[in-house]
Motif scaffolding. Structure first.
Motif, short mmCIF file in Angstrom:
data_model
loop_
_atom_site.label_atom_id
_atom_site.label_comp_id
_atom_site.label_asym_id
_atom_site.label_seq_id
_atom_site.Cartn_x
_atom_site.Cartn_y
_atom_site.Cartn_z
N SER A 192 46.59 38.89 45.18
CA SER A 192 47.22 37.93 44.26
C SER A 192 47.70 38.61 42.97
CB SER A 192 46.22 36.82 43.90
OG SER A 192 45.15 37.35 43.14
N PHE A 193 47.64 39.95 42.97
CA PHE A 193 48.05 40.74 41.80
C PHE A 193 47.28 40.31 40.54
CE2 PHE A 193 51.68 40.71 44.71
CZ PHE A 193 51.90 42.07 44.85
N GLY A 194 46.00 40.05 40.74
CA GLY A 194 45.13 39.74 39.61
C GLY A 194 45.06 38.28 39.22
N LEU A 195 45.82 37.42 39.90
CA LEU A 195 45.80 36.00 39.53
C LEU A 195 44.50 35.32 39.94
CD1 LEU A 195 49.47 34.98 40.49
CD2 LEU A 195 48.54 35.44 38.21
N ILE A 196 43.93 35.76 41.06
CA ILE A 196 42.66 35.21 41.52
C ILE A 196 41.55 36.15 41.09
CG2 ILE A 196 41.28 34.56 43.51
CD1 ILE A 196 43.84 33.92 45.00
N LYS A 197 40.64 35.65 40.24
CA LYS A 197 39.52 36.46 39.78
C LYS A 197 38.22 35.85 40.27
CE LYS A 197 41.84 38.15 35.60
NZ LYS A 197 41.77 38.27 34.11
N GLY A 198 37.48 36.61 41.05
CA GLY A 198 36.21 36.11 41.55
C GLY A 198 35.13 36.16 40.49
N PRO A 199 34.01 35.49 40.74
CA PRO A 199 32.92 35.45 39.76
C PRO A 199 32.07 36.71 39.74
CG PRO A 199 32.33 34.21 41.71
CD PRO A 199 33.75 34.64 41.90
N LEU A 200 32.35 37.65 40.67
CA LEU A 200 31.49 38.80 40.82
C LEU A 200 32.28 39.99 41.35
CD1 LEU A 200 28.35 39.25 40.57
CD2 LEU A 200 28.25 38.88 43.04
N THR A 201 31.96 41.19 40.85
CA THR A 201 32.59 42.41 41.36
C THR A 201 31.53 43.29 42.00
OG1 THR A 201 32.26 43.74 39.34
CG2 THR A 201 34.23 42.32 39.44
N LYS A 202 31.97 44.26 42.79
CA LYS A 202 31.04 45.16 43.47
C LYS A 202 30.24 45.96 42.44
CE LYS A 202 31.93 47.30 47.25
NZ LYS A 202 32.50 48.19 48.28
N LEU A 204 33.45 44.35 30.97
CA LEU A 204 32.55 44.11 32.09
C LEU A 204 33.29 44.14 33.41
CD1 LEU A 204 30.36 41.23 30.63
CD2 LEU A 204 29.67 43.60 31.01
N ASP A 205 34.63 44.01 33.32
CA ASP A 205 35.47 43.97 34.52
C ASP A 205 36.79 44.65 34.19
OD1 ASP A 205 36.56 43.41 36.98
OD2 ASP A 205 36.99 41.30 36.52
N MET A 238 30.48 39.43 49.45
CA MET A 238 31.21 38.43 48.67
C MET A 238 32.10 39.10 47.63
SD MET A 238 28.10 35.70 48.09
CE MET A 238 28.99 34.84 46.79
N ALA A 239 31.55 40.08 46.93
CA ALA A 239 32.31 40.77 45.89
C ALA A 239 33.52 41.50 46.49
CB ALA A 239 31.41 41.75 45.15
N SER A 240 33.33 42.08 47.67
CA SER A 240 34.45 42.77 48.33
C SER A 240 35.57 41.79 48.68
CB SER A 240 33.95 43.47 49.61
OG SER A 240 33.04 44.49 49.30
N CYS A 241 35.19 40.61 49.16
CA CYS A 241 36.18 39.58 49.49
C CYS A 241 36.93 39.13 48.24
CB CYS A 241 35.50 38.39 50.17
SG CYS A 241 34.82 38.76 51.80
N PHE A 242 36.18 38.95 47.13
CA PHE A 242 36.82 38.56 45.87
C PHE A 242 37.78 39.66 45.42
CE2 PHE A 242 32.73 36.07 44.96
CZ PHE A 242 33.29 34.88 45.42
N GLY A 243 37.39 40.92 45.63
CA GLY A 243 38.24 42.03 45.24
C GLY A 243 39.54 42.07 46.03
N ILE A 244 39.45 41.78 47.32
CA ILE A 244 40.66 41.75 48.16
C ILE A 244 41.58 40.61 47.72
CG2 ILE A 244 41.49 41.30 50.51
CD1 ILE A 244 38.90 42.67 51.52
N ALA A 245 40.99 39.44 47.47
CA ALA A 245 41.79 38.30 47.02
C ALA A 245 42.47 38.60 45.69
CB ALA A 245 40.90 37.06 46.89
N ARG A 246 41.78 39.29 44.83
CA ARG A 246 42.35 39.64 43.53
C ARG A 246 43.52 40.61 43.69
NH1 ARG A 246 38.69 41.47 38.36
NH2 ARG A 246 40.38 41.68 36.85
N ALA A 247 43.35 41.59 44.58
CA ALA A 247 44.41 42.57 44.80
C ALA A 247 45.64 41.92 45.41
CB ALA A 247 43.89 43.70 45.69
#
Length: 326
Positions: A258-268, A81-82, A247-256
């Protein structure tokens, strides 16, 4: 010697139910997974040695060939799913599914069951839906007699849908959702497994089957049903798609960053998917063609969502106590 089925992703949400059913059918079951140690729970599904987890990386030809060798039927339950690392939509859902079908054909295995999803469409905006369609095409190119199952959203004890949202009710008075008016046709996981078994045993005609339960509900209605089961009141807040996209875009930036350490609850990609109805198409083959009566949500949800009630397993007892006369 009993027949052998190799189930790719056989310890996953759907795969474990198929493995259990095939063990009851008396087949030997080879459960192909990435982490064998985390799949040991499948072994008691049958007698000693009947159900065996084995390592497999579906991105590698040699790995797939090793677990396919000797099988009578192959089943592919692998999906994501991700995207995480090398496990991209394309690598898993398109290339991986095609690889399994191709290698099975090379080994003269002519029976395959493939778990796809309602909404699979090569022209879809979502990469998830696109690669699901590409996977179906790849399977059919090598296994023209394959049985392809397209379930709607799947529920059951181990699901990551109702369990997730029920868990969110512990953190506040509001329950945010994206796509509150999008329609779904939730299907019980063991019904999907029963459909797969029909394909494995050769009782299902080749082709596509769209699997949906007896209830067609909007996202909001599903949340209302879930709240009724866990006996809680929460304000369901529908987040507009434009806001969810930001929101999903912001989560995606945070994930990138943090090299994947931060995973948001939603993706684009998930936001895109949530804008499309997920119900069985008119005229599509389904459970009725397989001789299966789908299970209603009301029958199953209370069996595993009770732990999210205010008093958990004691909630029903407390309600009964209120009715006692002094």
């Amino acid at each position: 010697m009993s027949q052998l089925v190799t189930i790719f992703g056989g310890s996953g949400f759907v795969g474990r139910y198929i493995a259990r059913r095939m063990a009851k059918e008396g087949w030997r079951v080879r459960v192909a997974v990435r982490n064998v140690n985390e799949a040991m729970f499948v072994r008691p599904y049958g007698v000693v040695g009947q159900v065996e987890p084995v390592f497999c990386n579906i991105r590698d030809d040699a790995s797939v060939a090793a677990v396919t060798d000797g099988a009578d039927v192959v089943v592919n339950c692998v999906g994501v799913l991700d995207e995480t690392g090398k496990n991209t939509f394309d690598a898993v859902q398109a290339e991986g599914a095609t690889r399994i079908a191709r290698i099975a054909a090379q080994m003269e295995i002519n029976r395959m069951v493939h778990i796809s999803a309602i909404g699979a469409n090569p022209a879809a905006e979502s990469a998830y839906a696109q690669t699901k369609a590409e996977g179906e095409a790849g399977v059919l190119a090598h296994q023209p007699d394959a049985v392809i199952l397209r379930p709607s959203i799947i529920f059951g004890h181990e699901d990551q849908f109702f369990n997730r949202f029920a868990g969110m009710t512990r953190f506040g008075p509001a329950l945010p959702v994206v796509g509150g008016s999008t329609r779904f046709q939730p299907v019980y996981v063991d019904d999907v497994a029963a459909a797969a078994v029909q394909g494995i045993l050769g009782h299902a005609k080749p082709g596509l089957y769209e699997l949906g339960g007896p209830d067609v509900l909007t996202f909001r209605e599903m949340m209302q049903k879930m709240l009724g089961v866990i006996r809680k009141r929460r304000m369901i807040i529908n987040i507009p798609f434009w806001a969810a996209g930001i929101m999903a875009s912001c989560f995606g930036i945070a994930r990138a960053l943090s090299f994947g350490l931060i995973k948001g609850p939603l993706t684009k990609d998930q936001v895109i998917n949530l804008a499309v109805d997920n119900v069985v198409a008119d005229g599509a083959k389904g459970f009725g063609d397989l001789g299966i009566t789908p299970t209603a949500m009301d029958v199953v949800l209370p069996d595993y969502l009770w732990r999210f009630r205010p008093s958990g397993q004691y909630d029903a007892i407390k309600e009964s106590a209120k009715n006692l006369k002094a």
